[in-house]
Design a protein around this motif. Sequence first.
Motif, PDB file in Angstrom:
ATOM      1  N   TRP A 103       0.837  -1.201   0.000  1.00  0.00           N
ATOM      2  CA  TRP A 103       0.000   0.000   0.000  1.00  0.00           C
ATOM      3  C   TRP A 103       0.872   1.252   0.000  1.00  0.00           C
ATOM      4  O   TRP A 103       0.519   2.269  -0.610  1.00  0.00           O
ATOM      5  CB  TRP A 103      -0.943  -0.013   1.197  1.00  0.00           C
ATOM      6  CG  TRP A 103      -2.047  -1.006   1.022  1.00  0.00           C
ATOM      7  CD1 TRP A 103      -2.072  -2.289   1.490  1.00  0.00           C
ATOM      8  CD2 TRP A 103      -3.261  -0.811   0.302  1.00  0.00           C
ATOM      9  NE1 TRP A 103      -3.241  -2.913   1.103  1.00  0.00           N
ATOM     10  CE2 TRP A 103      -3.991  -2.035   0.384  1.00  0.00           C
ATOM     11  CE3 TRP A 103      -3.823   0.247  -0.386  1.00  0.00           C
ATOM     12  CZ2 TRP A 103      -5.246  -2.198  -0.208  1.00  0.00           C
ATOM     13  CZ3 TRP A 103      -5.069   0.092  -0.975  1.00  0.00           C
ATOM     14  CH2 TRP A 103      -5.762  -1.122  -0.883  1.00  0.00           C
ATOM     15  N   GLY A 104       2.017   1.198   0.676  1.00  0.00           N
ATOM     16  CA  GLY A 104       2.956   2.305   0.597  1.00  0.00           C
ATOM     17  C   GLY A 104       3.475   2.492  -0.817  1.00  0.00           C
ATOM     18  O   GLY A 104       3.599   3.612  -1.308  1.00  0.00           O
ATOM     19  N   ALA A 105       3.761   1.355  -1.483  1.00  0.00           N
ATOM     20  CA  ALA A 105       4.228   1.405  -2.872  1.00  0.00           C
ATOM     21  C   ALA A 105       3.152   1.985  -3.786  1.00  0.00           C
ATOM     22  O   ALA A 105       3.449   2.749  -4.705  1.00  0.00           O
ATOM     23  CB  ALA A 105       4.625   0.004  -3.339  1.00  0.00           C
ATOM     24  N   ALA A 106       1.896   1.627  -3.543  1.00  0.00           N
ATOM     25  CA  ALA A 106       0.796   2.112  -4.384  1.00  0.00           C
ATOM     26  C   ALA A 106       0.605   3.618  -4.258  1.00  0.00           C
ATOM     27  O   ALA A 106       0.237   4.296  -5.228  1.00  0.00           O
ATOM     28  CB  ALA A 106      -0.494   1.383  -4.026  1.00  0.00           C
ATOM     29  N   LEU A 107       0.853   4.153  -3.078  1.00  0.00           N
ATOM     30  CA  LEU A 107       0.628   5.593  -2.846  1.00  0.00           C
ATOM     31  C   LEU A 107       1.879   6.438  -3.081  1.00  0.00           C
ATOM     32  O   LEU A 107       1.795   7.663  -3.142  1.00  0.00           O
ATOM     33  CB  LEU A 107       0.119   5.812  -1.420  1.00  0.00           C
ATOM     34  CG  LEU A 107      -1.289   5.278  -1.127  1.00  0.00           C
ATOM     35  CD1 LEU A 107      -1.607   5.376   0.356  1.00  0.00           C
ATOM     36  CD2 LEU A 107      -2.331   6.027  -1.936  1.00  0.00           C
ATOM     37  N   ALA A 108       3.049   5.784  -3.210  1.00  0.00           N
ATOM     38  CA  ALA A 108       4.302   6.525  -3.374  1.00  0.00           C
ATOM     39  C   ALA A 108       4.305   7.448  -4.598  1.00  0.00           C
ATOM     40  O   ALA A 108       4.826   8.573  -4.506  1.00  0.00           O
ATOM     41  CB  ALA A 108       5.484   5.554  -3.432  1.00  0.00           C
ATOM     42  N   PRO A 109       3.762   7.041  -5.758  1.00  0.00           N
ATOM     43  CA  PRO A 109       3.741   7.978  -6.893  1.00  0.00           C
ATOM     44  C   PRO A 109       2.999   9.276  -6.591  1.00  0.00           C
ATOM     45  O   PRO A 109       3.382  10.349  -7.077  1.00  0.00           O
ATOM     46  CB  PRO A 109       3.033   7.173  -7.998  1.00  0.00           C
ATOM     47  CG  PRO A 109       3.295   5.751  -7.662  1.00  0.00           C
ATOM     48  CD  PRO A 109       3.269   5.712  -6.162  1.00  0.00           C
ATOM     49  N   TYR A 110       1.942   9.199  -5.787  1.00  0.00           N
ATOM     50  CA  TYR A 110       1.188  10.402  -5.433  1.00  0.00           C
ATOM     51  C   TYR A 110       2.031  11.306  -4.534  1.00  0.00           C
ATOM     52  O   TYR A 110       1.945  12.542  -4.618  1.00  0.00           O
ATOM     53  CB  TYR A 110      -0.120  10.018  -4.746  1.00  0.00           C
ATOM     54  CG  TYR A 110      -1.006   9.148  -5.601  1.00  0.00           C
ATOM     55  CD1 TYR A 110      -1.905   9.698  -6.501  1.00  0.00           C
ATOM     56  CD2 TYR A 110      -0.914   7.758  -5.533  1.00  0.00           C
ATOM     57  CE1 TYR A 110      -2.710   8.901  -7.302  1.00  0.00           C
ATOM     58  CE2 TYR A 110      -1.716   6.942  -6.336  1.00  0.00           C
ATOM     59  CZ  TYR A 110      -2.608   7.519  -7.215  1.00  0.00           C
ATOM     60  OH  TYR A 110      -3.395   6.724  -8.015  1.00  0.00           O
ATOM     61  N   MET A 111       2.856  10.678  -3.692  1.00  0.00           N
ATOM     62  CA  MET A 111       3.775  11.450  -2.855  1.00  0.00           C
ATOM     63  C   MET A 111       4.794  12.189  -3.723  1.00  0.00           C
ATOM     64  O   MET A 111       5.088  13.367  -3.487  1.00  0.00           O
ATOM     65  CB  MET A 111       4.468  10.510  -1.868  1.00  0.00           C
ATOM     66  CG  MET A 111       5.523  11.166  -0.978  1.00  0.00           C
ATOM     67  SD  MET A 111       7.171  11.183  -1.721  1.00  0.00           S
ATOM     68  CE  MET A 111       7.485   9.438  -1.880  1.00  0.00           C
TER      69      MET A 111
END
Length: 585
Positions: free
Chosen positions: A156-164
């Motif tokens: 889930w961290g990997a999934a949201l990392a691009p948004y970061m």
Amino acid sequence: MKVKCQKLINWALPYLAIALMIYIIMYPQIISHGMILGTDSIFHFNRFYDAAKQIQLGNWSYFQSNYSFQQSGRVINAVYGPFFAYLNGILLGLVGTWFRYQIISSFLVYFIGGVGMYQLAIKARAGRRIALLVSLIFLCIGWLPRWELAQNMNAWGAALAPYMVMVGLTMITDQHQPVHWLSLTALMVTIIQIHLLSSIFFTLTLIPFFIVGLIRTSQRGPMIWETAKAVITTIILTGNVWGALLMLNLHNHIAQPAPFDMNINALKPSQFSSARDYLIYFCWLLFILQLLYVLFNFRRSLVNSMVTIMGAMILLISSTWFPWTTIQQVLPTLQTTLQFPSRLTVIAYPLLLTGLAISCQQLVDRTPRSELRSRLITGLLLFTLFQVAIPTTTIVFRRTAIYESDEVLNTSTALAWVTNNSKSLRRSVHTDYPGQLLLKVEKRAPDYLPIPKKYLHRFYVRSYAYQDQVIRPARHFKHTVLSHGRLQLSWKAKRAGKVRLPVITYHESQLVVNGHHLQNYQRSRVGAPYVQQRRGNNTAVLSFHQATWFTVLLTVALIGLVIFLAYGFYRSLLWLPQKYQQIIH
């Protein structure tokens, strides 16, 4: 009208391609109806099942686990992605079975991550074709596939990392308004409510972007103010997370996660794997070439230089080429907090892929022979995609095949008991009674147990102690969940004397045995209470009494989230018509 529809279809094509790629990756599991039960599956399934039962029955217990973890009353969800656990509980309640839950949640992880990577590349001014190809590559590497393969929360961290990274790019490219407090707040609140360690990664990654943005902008005051608003709002909306951690650690010695050898769990080159701890040789070569390109064209693009150099540094730190053996001796606490240096690829991959997308687009835009160069670069990215997609799909196929074997489970790590009836185990993931699976597979996970100080650093001692003191004896007691989140244990004794109950008590726990409120009682090395039983029928009622100040924090966080979501929804209603007009024009 026909032209508008055509433009809308063209806009949607990349997202359909991402969905198709996800279907290809998940195809072995979808077609066989096989369940992948990996390293963290049983742990998180217990969390989500407890939340689902609370929602279903309306019997809330924010801290105490009354329906899962052997109905031991231990604290897990309150300090580990609390609201995210309830969202997963809602999803489980809607779909009914663990298999359906795994398919839908895995698709969501992939899709959120793939769309985020595509939008990130577009924001970095890559063309749609290049942006799509790097997003498809992103689907197949690192921790993103680990939700389907093992239910690791890093996915889930990997999934949201691009948004970061998108938030970071805004900081260095938008000199008029480098920080948008609404998007920054939404990002940080979401990741904190899901995975606390990933939120630390996100914060540390955004700091360099913030510093560069602060230097470049002429609006330093507004930038600091917008950031302050985001920080204050995030603290308020996540009060339930940090407040629970604070309350639990004030009066209890809380067990830390298991220690791991960091060098063994660092990133390594591989011939045929790019998941978790491995990255294929060709991707290493591609990232090295990307770094060299940036070093020789340093002044051409600030964005490219920054994301590439940061990504390369983090990739190096995450690998076995970094002296992790020495570092873990100097800082042993990292073995229980960071645990796996390969987790840092959650940040490294979207940064490096963004840089790769920018470089590819720059090479395509050069004249003459831009068409030939475009085909060569497209071919290179397609080759990379095949290099990572085939191994990932193969791993999914292999792990799905285990489901049909006598083993059924993909791992036996820390499992205290597994039924010998493989057929009943397979049925339990397809039944509309998901609690059956948790009775057939039990895991000894001592995370967040209240441990006496002398046992704090003896992980395996408390791991097996939990197995012997809670898991095994639990079946000899009748568990009943009472109103107001209380848990009752009933048992029949042949003689009076001391007995150890298979529940966990904290400083905040209240225990009533045979009608007597116990104030002082002995507890085991994992927090199981010793009480006096009488001959014949006995009952014990366990409840958790949270501090008043925490109740205030929780209430404020809930109300604040509702207001924040309503405001976000209102802003979306204003934004959607404008976005539609952009698409059709």
